[in-house]
Design an enzyme around this catalytic site. Structure first.
Site, PDB file in Angstrom:
ATOM      1  N   ASP A 282       0.869  -1.173   0.000  1.00 54.10           N
ATOM      2  CA  ASP A 282       0.000   0.000   0.000  1.00 54.10           C
ATOM      3  C   ASP A 282       0.913   1.232   0.000  1.00 54.10           C
ATOM      4  O   ASP A 282       2.145   1.129   0.104  1.00 54.10           O
ATOM      5  CB  ASP A 282      -0.961  -0.010   1.192  1.00 54.10           C
ATOM      6  CG  ASP A 282      -2.195   0.851   0.917  1.00 54.10           C
ATOM      7  OD1 ASP A 282      -2.151   1.703   0.007  1.00 54.10           O
ATOM      8  OD2 ASP A 282      -3.215   0.681   1.607  1.00 54.10           O
TER       9      ASP A 282
HETATM   10  C1  NOJ Z   1      -4.055   3.896   0.096  1.00 56.54           C
HETATM   11  C2  NOJ Z   1      -5.222   2.973   0.246  1.00 56.54           C
HETATM   12  O1  NOJ Z   1      -5.153   2.302   1.475  1.00 56.54           O
HETATM   13  C3  NOJ Z   1      -5.329   1.944  -0.854  1.00 56.54           C
HETATM   14  O2  NOJ Z   1      -6.528   1.249  -0.703  1.00 56.54           O
HETATM   15  C4  NOJ Z   1      -5.227   2.609  -2.192  1.00 56.54           C
HETATM   16  O3  NOJ Z   1      -5.403   1.670  -3.223  1.00 56.54           O
HETATM   17  C5  NOJ Z   1      -3.890   3.310  -2.296  1.00 56.54           C
HETATM   18  N1  NOJ Z   1      -3.784   4.314  -1.243  1.00 56.54           N
HETATM   19  C6  NOJ Z   1      -3.675   3.965  -3.647  1.00 56.54           C
HETATM   20  O4  NOJ Z   1      -4.462   5.081  -3.778  1.00 56.54           O
END
Ligand code: NOJ
Length: 749
Positions: A282
């Site tokens: 993430d």
């Molecule tokens: C953080 C989020 O937790 C995740 O779900 C997301 O896909 C990513 N950022 C990218 O935006």
């Protein structure tokens, strides 16, 4: 106590294969991957393992130079076929090895045509429709150059305070697993290299939804039995459905952040499940292991993430900065790096990016917001609505009605209606209930007054107008709930009542004596006891997306009939968290004969006189609405539960048949739900578990026999040592929700 266990672990091992490719094609791809890797420098390998946000570069030239140098394997947060083609051209034609970039985007519940939030989609209990909706999202996103969505989000969510419950399929493992498969199929289709498809990403692996206190990013403690029985199955189902990628999350799981967690990423995902796709971290979740206190510096964070098996790093640069030194120190070897690069390149091959790296720039115009897509969005919204209360059958509204009052902060809120985690949807494409009702009834029959500017507004200055609108109408429709910004990532709440002065607005309108219909648009199950007291009917509409307005107008006017069922337990008060239907029993289960309500407790009552069972003095033990609940304009009668056999061997199955009759006046759909209880286990088992459901449609007076098959394997669980199917006695209920159903019993021998 049951003695005979069937070891099922083998079933869970090494069952990976991409459904659409022959082994010859796969071997050819592997050969091309090996060849490319043999030509790559370490810098190029690390480039493939890095995903960037365009904002991380000093400008266009800087970005293009990095691509040309082979330093960019993936970009996120970039859309537009023209721009993406322009950058792809640099990668394919100007970089040394011509490896295409993979473009990722959060296409969570739609791209430009916005579907209901995932929690709303889950309320439809309709995997086919969910698949169709995600196929629309994939097609639109692909037409704008996106190759890969960071969805489905399949974190089991049992805490409505957590803002990201909106993005989830709710509390139940079985429902989430069925929907995980549907979403993967919807995004990827049978062949992800098809121009209308994109790669899916099962996230957030794993346990993110169990954040302590419902505060985002927080620590999760999940014992292995619960992890394997409740949290992992949706991910396993996604993997079995061929999901190409996984995302490791932000959270600490049992003391180890999941982006550096060898147990979940290596032991389970790679070794037990045989996943050979790509794992992306993430956003900066590798770097954040420093703040977690699990790594001293970026180099150690890289080491731990690499040991666990994260192939691609999203936005932080621990890999780029740390890997050379880790290699020099002998803490890492090149074979490991090569394996990770191979996982990334494999996905690029599976998406056909080497064969067709560019997007046809004329496609978006024909695809985006086309009538078929809007129709799917309307159907999805319509099926997501859950009718929670309908006193005196006030809904659907009578056609004799002269006028309606349309009141409330969500009646005409095109931005908020789209819900959380929408990057590409536009409010100018959203049709609100106000607009749709005016279209259907004519301007003069709709008396509109917002009452409150937004859901958080506390001033009551708009009330007079709202009261007046209600007074001159036959019925007041109140659109209440949450702005989209009140749910989603890092948008957690400690109070789940309607925000601002919404309850006061409801009181003021109800005081006019006019019938009141409350439509709640929200990203979570709110505590709406007060609304139930004051409104005659309550329709829960989540954040219904682009076509939420027309779908609501049709339903309020009786052109469609509610069929949604709650995908989460609704609480009376936030203090009940966590409250979910498939909990374990206690040694002293709650029951009414053993419970005295707070106000009825005699003064100076003795300790034991109140009943020593598991309950709250003030809130009892039952939820506001159970999991799986939802009314209809019509009614359904369940009868004649039959079992094909009362006992099955450990490798057998039983068919459960039940007759459903539409006993009301409207054509409607019913979600027939099958729950079981494993009475005695080698570890304690939940009081109920959903194991099957079917959504059927019936004309008034029509009867249908519904059959749901259960394999003994479906009753397998992890008992702390093994996956087992344990012989013994089970209860089964087939009914309209988790708290009601025809009952029978059966056994496994
Ligand atoms: C953080 C989020 O937790 C995740 O779900 C997301 O896909 C990513 N950022 C990218 O935006």
């Amino acid at each position: 106590m049951k003695k005979a266990y069937l070891l099922l672990l083998a079933l869970f091992l090494f069952s990976c294969s991409q459904p659409n490719r022959s082994s010859k094609e796969e071997a050819e791809i592997e050969g091309r991957i090996r060849k490319l890797i043999s030509q790559m420098t370490l810098e190029e390998k690390l480039g493939q393992m890095s995903q960037f946000d365009p904002g991380q570069f000093r400008g266009d030239q800087d970005l293009k130079q990095a691509i040309k140098d082979g330093k960019v394997g993936s970009i996120l947060n970039l859309v537009g076929a023209k721009r993406i083609n322009e950058l792809q051209k640099v990668a394919v034609e100007e970089s040394r090895l011509g490896i295409p970039i993979i473009i990722g985007r959060d296409v969570i519940h739609g791209f430009r045509t916005i579907m209901p939030i995932p929690l709303g989609m889950a309320a439809a209990w309709n995997p086919e429709l969910t698949e169709k909706a995600m196929a629309v999202a994939a097609k639109e996103a692909a037409s704008e150059g996106v190759h890969w969505t960071f969805a489905p989000m399949i974190d089991i969510s049992r805490d409505p305070r957590w803002g990201r419950i909106a993005e989830s399929c709710g509390e139940d493992t079985y429902l989430a697993s069925r929907l995980a498969v549907a979403m993967v199929k919807g995004f990827q289709g049978d062949d992800p290299s098809n121009v209308d498809r994109i790669a899916a990403c099962a996230k957030h692996f794993v346990g993110y939804g169990a954040a302590e206190g419902g505060r985002d990013y927080n620590t999760a403690y999940i014992p292995e039995t619960q992890l394997r029985n409740d949290y992992l199955p949706p991910f396993k189902a996604a993997k079995e459905a061929g999901v190409l990628t996984f995302m490791s999350g932000f959270n600490d799981l049992n003391g180890v952040p999941v982006s550096g967690n060898e147990f979940t990423l290596k032991t389970i995902l790679r070794n037990e499940w045989g996943f050979n796709g790509m794992v992306v971290s993430d956003w900066a979740s590798i770097y954040e292991m420093i703040a977690h206190g699990y790594a001293a510096d970026p180099k150690e964070a890289a080491e731990k993430a690499l040991r666990a098996g994260v192939d691609m790093e999203m936005t932080s640069n621990c890999y780029v900065s740390g890997v050379q030194q880790l290699l020099d120190e002998g803490k890492l070897n090149m074979q490991t790096i090569d394996r990770y690069v191979a996982n990334i390149l494999r996905v690029k091959f599976q998406l056909g990016l080497f064969e067709h790296p560019y997007t046809d720039e004329t496609r978006a115009e024909k695809t985006i917001l086309c009538p078929e897509h809007l129709e799917v969005a309307k159907e999805a919204a319509s099926e997501s609505f859950v009718l929670l209360q309908n006193n005196h059958q006030i809904l659907p509204l009578s056609s004799n009605m002269k006028s309606v009052a349309v009141i409330g902060p969500l009646a005409d809120a095109p931005h908020d209606q789209m819900g959380t985690w929408v990057f590409d949807g536009k409010k100018e494409n959203t049709v609100t209930p106000l607009v749709a009702l005016r279209q259907k009834l004519g301007e003069q029959r709709v008396n509109f007054a917002k009452g409150l500017a937004v859901s958080r507004t506390r001033t009551t200055e708009g009330f007079a107008e709202a009261i007046q609108a209600a007074r001159k109408s036959d019925v007041a429709l109140l659109f209440l709930g949450e702005e989209s910004i009140l749910s989603g990532e890092a948008h957690c709440l400690a109070n789940l009542d309607l925000q601002g002065a919404q309850n006061d607005l409801l009181d003021a309108v109800a005081a006019t004596g006019k019938p009141v219909v409350a439509v709640i648009m929200a990203g979570r199950p709110l505590t709406i006891g007060h609304v139930l007291e004051k409104a005659d009917a309550v329709l829960y509409a989540w954040a219904p997306g682009t076509m939420g307005g027309p779908a609501l107008a049709e339903m309020l006017l009786g052109e469609t009939v509610p069929s949604g069922k709650t995908p989460v337990t609704f609480l009376k008060t936030v203090g009940e968290v966590p409250l979910y239907y498939n909990h374990k029993n206690t040694g002293r289960p709650a029951d009414y004969s053993n419970w005295t309500y707070l106000d009825d407790i005699p003064v100076e009552a003795g300790q034991v006189s109140l009943g020593n069972t598991s309950h709250y003095l003030d809130a009892g033990f039952e939820p506001l609405f159970p999991f799986g609940f939802g009314l209809s304009y019509t009614s359904f009668a369940y009868s004649d539960l039959r079992l094909s056999t009362g006992s099955m061997p450990v490798d057998g199955s039983i068919d459960f048949s039940v007759t459903i009759e539409n006993t009301g006046k409207y054509k409607g759909s019913e979600v027939v739900q099958l729950y079981i209880r494993d009475r005695v286990g080698s570890i304690t088992r939940p009081v109920k578990e959903l194991k099957g459901f079917k959504k059927i449609s019936l004309e008034p007076g029509e009867k249908q026999q519904v059959t749901i098959r259960l394999n003994a394997n479906d009753l397998a669980f992890f008992n702390g040592t093994n996956y087992v199917v344990e012989p013994g006695w089970f209860d089964v209920w087939v009914g309209p929700h988790s708290n009601e159903g025809l009952h029978a019993e059966f056994s496994i021998r």
